[in-house]
Design a protein around this motif. Structure first.
Motif, PDB file in Angstrom:
ATOM      1  N   ALA A   1       7.059  17.324 -39.417  1.00 48.04           N
ATOM      2  CA  ALA A   1       6.332  18.580 -39.263  1.00 48.04           C
ATOM      3  C   ALA A   1       6.897  19.651 -40.204  1.00 48.04           C
ATOM      4  CB  ALA A   1       6.385  19.056 -37.813  1.00 48.04           C
ATOM      5  N   LEU A   2       8.228  19.707 -40.327  1.00 48.15           N
ATOM      6  CA  LEU A   2       8.842  20.668 -41.234  1.00 48.15           C
ATOM      7  C   LEU A   2       8.496  20.381 -42.691  1.00 48.15           C
ATOM      8  CD1 LEU A   2      12.374  21.198 -39.665  1.00 48.15           C
ATOM      9  CD2 LEU A   2      10.543  22.876 -39.881  1.00 48.15           C
TER      10      LEU A   2
ATOM     11  N   GLY B   1       3.070  25.293 -47.347  1.00 45.08           N
ATOM     12  CA  GLY B   1       3.539  26.608 -47.790  1.00 45.08           C
ATOM     13  C   GLY B   1       3.708  26.670 -49.296  1.00 45.08           C
TER      14      GLY B   1
ATOM     15  N   THR C   1       4.875  21.363 -43.221  1.00 44.39           N
ATOM     16  CA  THR C   1       4.758  22.817 -43.284  1.00 44.39           C
ATOM     17  C   THR C   1       5.283  23.344 -44.611  1.00 44.39           C
ATOM     18  OG1 THR C   1       5.025  22.923 -40.879  1.00 44.39           O
ATOM     19  CG2 THR C   1       5.376  24.956 -42.108  1.00 44.39           C
TER      20      THR C   1
END
Length: 106
Positions: A14-15, A22, A18
């Motif tokens: 998930a990081l 971004g 993301t």
């Protein structure tokens, strides 16, 4: 694998996802700003064109005034008269600006 390793794996995924989204949005920011500037300029130009159209609509009294619907020979004569008048005006302006000693040149 235990349950906390699965949770850790999903958190890392998930990081990373993301971070990737971004990063892509960060790279997209400059073109989006340029697009916004371009859109605002286009909006200003469109407003100016619409104002000119509204101004011209006020001058147009009927559809018969449109050049497309008029006689081409009449339009040619009208244009020739306008051009001759512009030439006369230009010659008069030139003559008024010319010094007295140069009157014999023509």
């Amino acid at each position: 694998m235990t349950w906390w390793q699965w949770v850790l794996l999903w958190l890392v995924l998930a990081l990373l996802g993301t971070a990737y989204v971004g990063w892509r949005l960060w790279r997209l920011w400059a073109p989006l700003k340029a697009l916004g500037v371009e859109a605002s300029q286009a909006q200003e130009q469109l407003a100016a064109v619409e104002a000119k159209i509204a101004e011209l609509e006020e001058e147009l009294t009927s559809v018969d005034d449109l050049a497309v619907l008029r006689d081409p020979a009449e339009l040619r004569r009208h244009r020739a008269r306008l051009k001759a008048e512009q030439r006369r005006q230009r010659a008069a302006r030139r003559k008024s600006r010319r010094p007295d000693w140069a009157d014999h040149v023509e």
